[in-house]
Every structure is written in C-alpha cells, then in structure tokens.
Write a protein that holds these residues in place. Structure first.
Motif, short mmCIF file in Angstrom:
data_model
loop_
_atom_site.label_atom_id
_atom_site.label_comp_id
_atom_site.label_asym_id
_atom_site.label_seq_id
_atom_site.Cartn_x
_atom_site.Cartn_y
_atom_site.Cartn_z
N PRO A 36 -10.19 -25.21 12.50
CA PRO A 36 -11.35 -27.14 12.32
C PRO A 36 -12.24 -26.87 12.57
O PRO A 36 -13.44 -28.06 12.97
CB PRO A 36 -10.29 -27.71 13.71
N PHE A 37 -12.94 -26.11 11.52
CA PHE A 37 -14.51 -25.86 11.37
C PHE A 37 -14.60 -25.84 9.70
O PHE A 37 -13.93 -24.57 9.50
CB PHE A 37 -15.55 -25.36 12.66
N THR A 43 -16.48 -19.55 14.89
CA THR A 43 -14.85 -19.56 14.99
C THR A 43 -14.33 -19.25 13.81
O THR A 43 -13.18 -18.54 13.50
CB THR A 43 -14.66 -21.11 15.26
N ASN A 66 -9.46 -24.51 6.54
CA ASN A 66 -11.00 -25.14 7.08
C ASN A 66 -10.57 -26.28 6.86
O ASN A 66 -10.35 -27.04 5.52
CB ASN A 66 -12.15 -25.16 6.85
N ALA A 68 -11.80 -29.44 8.76
CA ALA A 68 -12.89 -30.13 9.65
C ALA A 68 -13.55 -31.63 9.47
O ALA A 68 -13.00 -32.02 9.45
CB ALA A 68 -14.36 -29.53 8.65
N GLY A 72 -13.31 -31.03 15.17
CA GLY A 72 -12.81 -29.97 15.20
C GLY A 72 -11.05 -30.75 15.49
O GLY A 72 -10.09 -29.83 15.77
N SER A 76 -7.51 -30.15 14.82
CA SER A 76 -6.26 -30.42 15.70
C SER A 76 -5.18 -31.41 15.35
O SER A 76 -3.99 -30.49 16.23
CB SER A 76 -7.12 -30.37 16.99
N THR A 96 -12.45 -28.12 21.18
CA THR A 96 -11.37 -28.78 20.63
C THR A 96 -10.04 -28.88 21.83
O THR A 96 -9.35 -30.27 21.58
CB THR A 96 -10.97 -28.04 19.68
N ASN A 252 -12.02 -19.18 21.86
CA ASN A 252 -11.06 -19.83 20.45
C ASN A 252 -10.24 -19.25 21.28
O ASN A 252 -9.94 -17.81 21.84
CB ASN A 252 -11.61 -18.79 19.06
#
Length: 327
Positions: A36-37, A43, A66, A68, A72, A76, A96, A252
């Motif tokens: 999520p980035f 990460t 990815n 983003a 984040g 998710s 997140t 993470n």
C-alpha cells in the motif's frame, strides 16, 4: 492392517472433500501481493525480498502491486474487496493496521476484523535523528533542548499518519512537548531538508536513515528499542541514553482477505516462515536494519493478538495529540 489403511484414506478423502476447491489446489496461479505504498520505500523493499523466497516455497510467482494513497489505507481497502482465495494478499504496517483506527474517522475497514492474518514479517527500529548543526550531541541533551525550544523546534515527517509522524508523536507525549510539525510528501524530501539543515529532527526507520548516519550528514541520538541495531551498532539504545520509556518499533505484517480458508492461510504462513528462515533473506533484512519477528508472532493467531495490542497502544497516543487525517 489393510482395512485400517483404507479407513484412514477414506477419512482423509472425506476431509479433503469438505474443503473449498481453492484450498485443495492453492496456489493455482500467481499470487498478487499488494504493497500500500510507492515502490522503493522500506515496506516495498522488505516485501520484495520476502516475496522472492516465498514464491519458491509456493511454486508460483508472487507479483507485487503497489497501491499507494491515503497513508496506505487505499491499498488496504483494495484487499478487502479481493476474492478470499489466497491469490491476493498484502503487506500492511503500523500505520495501516494500528494507527489508522485513530487517524481516520471514516476508515473503511477494521484492521483486525476485516482481514485474515497470516503472520508478522519483520520489525524495524526507530532512530531519533537531527540535523548536523543542532546543538545537542546526546539524547539527554536533545530532550533538554527540545523542552527549552518547544515553540521554535520543528519536526519533519513524511505526512500525517506516516511512521515518521506517529513515532515522533509518541516521543513528544513521553517528553511532554508539542513542537511544530513539518509534513512532507514522503521520507525522501524530509530527509533532504534534514541534511540541508532546513528542519531540526526526524524520527524514522533505521532502514531509511542508516545511510545518512553512516555518511555523517545527520546526527543519531538513539535507537528506540531494547537492544542496539546491527546496522548501526555504535548508536545507543534509548534506555542506555536515558529515556527508557521511548521504546517503539514499527512492523510489517502479511494479511489476506477476510474469509480466506484456513488451509490456504496455513500454506501462506508456512511459505512465510520458510522465507524468514532462508539465510539469504535473513542476511538481506539484517543488512537493512530490519529484525525478524519472534516465532510466536509469525503465526496467524500471534499476529491477530499483536494487531489488537498495537491498536490499543497507538489509539490513545494519536487521540491525545488531536491529529486526524482524511482518506
């Protein structure tokens, strides 16, 4: 004896017949891992190292996606809409799946209830750093300086809800100060201005700041964990430097959509644990300054309990600071 073997085989077939088809054949195609980035962040880097080894254990490629946005939470949320068959998973982190509860009033998911935990991937030490010309040279001197210069001191971070933001919020709560906050669009720009002396200090992961500390372009006061970090062994811990209350690591974690069959989760967890035991993976993560999780946290049940504890830890800190974000 022959009859007994037939009975065992029949029972096994019956159990297999009751499992979802996806669980029996998983994985039947490449697995998508949502990060999520943006690519290149800590990460993302950790995820790619682990995914490479996991793909060998699973016998299928793991494709990084990815997604983003919104600290984040966009990525998710994307996972919560995926088919719960194990072919789409994600790596979430402290922001997140812990800090997000207090930061986002309209959060569209619950970090525990709307996911199937697979296991903790790694933890990252937080390092308190400052521009090279800042007068303090030790953590004790920095705390005294910050209290004396609370109105003019400024703290750089990578945006509301980022790790560099929330971990400094915790530091401020412990010291009892509310200095100025300077948000950036990522750790890179924040670090550039720290090196240039445009901002005073930054709390961030060792993975991000170790190269600048080694190069001597910024100061490092302490690492906020119980033991010294292998990537920067000369930097004292906060306990050694006189502020033992400031103990914080970010992490993470690997998750699947809610409702993913337990046998599929078990296969993913086994592949994760195999990757974390891989000497090459361990060496690469250690070189980055990342720490491997305790065995109990690298399990679905262990991660679920861990997430609940982290939400309980971060929620009061963030609410006391009066900080919110929009998604």
């Amino acid at each position: 004896m022959h009859k007994r073997h037939l009975l065992v085989a029949a029972a096994a077939a019956l159990v297999a017949g009751t499992l979802p088809a996806a669980a029996q054949t998983f994985p039947s195609r490449p697995v998508t891992m949502i990060i999520p980035f943006a690519a290149g962040g800590p990460t993302d880097v950790v995820a790619r190292i682990v995914a490479e080894s996991m793909s060998k254990a699973l016998g299928q490629a793991i494709v990084i996606e990815n997604v983003a946005g919104a600290g984040g939470t966009t990525g998710s949320t994307r996972l919560t809409t995926a088919q719960p068959d194990g072919h789409t998973i994600m790596i979430g982190h402290t922001g997140t799946h812990a800090a997000s509860v207090a930061l986002y009033p309209n959060l569209r998911y619950h970090p525990v209830n709307d996911f199937s935990p697979i296991g903790l991937v790694n933890t990252n030490a937080i390092l308190l750093t400052a521009k090279k010309t800042l007068p303090p040279n030790t953590l004790a001197e920095f705390v005294a300086w910050l209290k004396a210069n609370e109105r003019t001191a400024n703290n750089a971070h990578a945006g509301i809800g980022s790790v560099s933001h929330t971990t400094c919020l915790l530091l401020h709560a412990i010291i009892g100060v509310k200095p100025q906050s300077v948000p950036y669009r990522g750790t890179g720009p924040a670090m550039n201005d720290l090196v240039a002396g445009q901002v005073d200090y930054l709390c961030d992961q060792v993975v991000n700041v170790a190269p600048q500390v080694r190069a001597g372009t910024i100061k490092a006061f302490a690492v906020a964990q119980q033991t010294r970090n292998a990537a920067l062994p000369d930097v004292p811990t906060t306990a050694e430097a006189g502020l033992p209350a400031y103990q914080v690591v970010v992490w993470n974690a690997m998750l699947a959509p809610k409702g993913t069959p337990e046998p599929v989760i078990a296969k993913l967890n086994e592949a994760l644990r195999t990757a974390l035991a891989d000497p090459n993976v361990k060496a690469r993560l250690t070189e980055l300054g990342a720490d491997l999780p305790e065995a109990s946290l690298a399990t679905p049940a262990g991660l679920r309990a861990f997430l609940e504890a982290e939400i309980a830890k971060w929620t009061p800190v963030i609410r006391a600071a009066g900080v919110t974000a929009s998604n």
